[in-house]
Scaffold this active site. Structure first.
Site, PDB file in Angstrom:
ATOM      1  N   SER A   1      67.685   1.909 -16.700  1.00 54.27           N
ATOM      2  CA  SER A   1      67.677   3.142 -15.923  1.00 54.27           C
ATOM      3  C   SER A   1      68.580   4.206 -16.528  1.00 54.27           C
ATOM      4  CB  SER A   1      68.109   2.866 -14.479  1.00 54.27           C
ATOM      5  OG  SER A   1      69.438   2.390 -14.433  1.00 54.27           O
TER       6      SER A   1
ATOM      7  N   ASP B   1      78.939  -2.101 -16.151  1.00 54.63           N
ATOM      8  CA  ASP B   1      78.292  -1.541 -17.339  1.00 54.63           C
ATOM      9  C   ASP B   1      79.315  -1.339 -18.453  1.00 54.63           C
ATOM     10  OD1 ASP B   1      75.926  -1.423 -15.862  1.00 54.63           O
ATOM     11  OD2 ASP B   1      76.332   0.624 -15.192  1.00 54.63           O
TER      12      ASP B   1
ATOM     13  N   GLY C   1      87.988 -11.418 -13.096  1.00 55.97           N
ATOM     14  CA  GLY C   1      87.647 -11.404 -14.519  1.00 55.97           C
ATOM     15  C   GLY C   1      86.210 -11.777 -14.800  1.00 55.97           C
TER      16      GLY C   1
ATOM     17  N   SER D   1      75.198   6.015  10.554  1.00 57.71           N
ATOM     18  CA  SER D   1      75.424   7.187   9.719  1.00 57.71           C
ATOM     19  C   SER D   1      76.915   7.261   9.424  1.00 57.71           C
ATOM     20  CB  SER D   1      74.965   8.461  10.440  1.00 57.71           C
ATOM     21  OG  SER D   1      75.268   9.607   9.670  1.00 57.71           O
TER      22      SER D   1
ATOM     23  N   ASP E   1      74.039  10.114 -10.531  1.00 56.74           N
ATOM     24  CA  ASP E   1      74.698   9.414  -9.434  1.00 56.74           C
ATOM     25  C   ASP E   1      75.280  10.399  -8.423  1.00 56.74           C
ATOM     26  OD1 ASP E   1      74.139   7.090 -10.769  1.00 56.74           O
ATOM     27  OD2 ASP E   1      76.188   6.712 -11.445  1.00 56.74           O
TER      28      ASP E   1
ATOM     29  N   ASN F   1      74.838   4.260 -18.961  1.00 56.31           N
ATOM     30  CA  ASN F   1      76.256   3.896 -18.862  1.00 56.31           C
ATOM     31  C   ASN F   1      76.679   2.969 -19.991  1.00 56.31           C
ATOM     32  OD1 ASN F   1      76.394   5.350 -16.469  1.00 56.31           O
ATOM     33  ND2 ASN F   1      76.238   3.548 -15.162  1.00 56.31           N
TER      34      ASN F   1
END
Length: 328
Positions: free
Chosen positions: A8, A258, A229, A36, A12, A52
């Site tokens: 993708s 990422d 980690g 909400s 963002d 990313n």
């Protein structure tokens, strides 16, 4: 090492909720949720898992190939990526859809609720990886198959097998949409399999395999564990565990996984041993965690090595140095 990153490419929209999601949930009303959240801030940032990871690789001095679909609104984003060392020649530009949108709310415990509009990503299945191996274009040494339109993920994995290209499987958020057959096909034969801890459990449920069966089908399984980690499993070997960088102030968790993948793949691509590559991944993840937005951090090799030395020791930092592009 030439790495092609498929998946993708998105914009963002990141929001912060000052409370805790769990405090808003009523256990006996979960079948009728209508909530909400009044948020305190909105940040619009460049994102998408493939972009990313490619950004991280490019920032470390590699020249990754980005493979994905975008809209005509991609022009400014493309300039940014090129400025950070990313080859965008294999990106498909849709004539019908805008670039994908990721909308995410993060609470004070760093839990997230998100929605993703695919947009141009729906056309990613039209991309043929043979475009990466044509005359004058050296074949990539590794193709990362990241979260994308499911048809594109399956196509890219099949093409890697047909073309003899080593691939890494990183299904991440798309595990929720993939069928059992698709998930098995994406995993089988991967040199690297990337998941977080929740995705690891979901992958086992989705495939119907146990851990041993997965490890029999992949080279190594890399599982990120958040603040604990990362764990690396390989059939016939004891698991390797690498702790995260301690004491990092959390600005925004979006894209931290990422960044880890970018650091890890840059490290392995430059000949680091697995533990050193994982440490480099954790150091880059710490840089991303301290910035708002998945591409808001800056790579400074000297700073990365300083963080590595503080977290893992002088000897470990010296072993990481080649992965950062640093000569020292």
């Amino acid at each position: 090492m030439r790495i092609a990153v498929t998946g993708s490419i998105a914009t963002d929209h990141l929001m912060v909720f000052p409370g805790r999601f769990v405090d808003q949930l009523i256990p006996d009303q979960l079948a009728h949720v209508s909530l909400s959240f009044l948020v305190d801030g909105l940040e619009v940032r460049r994102g998408g898992v493939a972009a990313n990871i490619a950004f991280g690789l490019g920032s470390l001095g590699l020249t990754p190939q980005l493979v994905g679909a975008v809209g005509s609104d991609f022009a400014e984003y493309e300039v940014w990526l090129k400025e950070h060392g990313v080859d965008t020649g294999a990106v498909l530009v849709s004539a019908e859809h805008q670039t994908a949108r990721f909308m995410c709310i993060t609470d004070q415990d760093a839990n997230q609720i998100a929605a993703f509009y695919a947009g141009a990503m729906q056309e990613a299945g039209q991309i043929d990886l043979r475009r990466l191996t044509g005359p004058g274009s050296p074949a990539p040494d590794l193709v990362l198959v990241g979260a994308n339109d499911p048809a594109a993920m399956v196509r890219h994995t099949r093409e890697c097998r047909e073309l003899g290209l080593p691939f890494a499987a990183d299904p991440s958020q798309q595990l929720a949409r993939l069928t059992a057959e698709q998930t098995r096909e994406l995993v089988d034969g991967a040199r690297w399999l990337f998941t977080n801890e929740y995705e690891a459990a979901l992958l086992l449920e989705r495939t119907g395999w146990d851990r041993a069966a997965v490890l029999a089908r992949v080279g190594s399984w890399v599982t990120t564990l958040g603040g604990a980690g990362v764990r690396i499993d390989r059939a016939g070997h004891e698991p390797l565990t690498v702790p995260a960088v301690p004491g990092v102030a959390v600005a925004d968790p979006t894209g931290v996984g990422d960044a880890f993948r970018a650091g890890f793949l840059a490290g392995t691509g430059r000949g680091l041993d697995t533990v050193s590559a994982a440490r480099l991944g954790c150091v880059l993840a710490a840089e991303a965690l301290g910035a708002v937005g998945p591409q808001a951090y800056t790579v400074d090799p000297a700073r990365l090595l300083a963080v590595a030395e503080q977290a893992y020791g002088t000897e470990a930092a010296a072993l990481i140095a080649p992965g950062t592009g640093s000569a020292s």
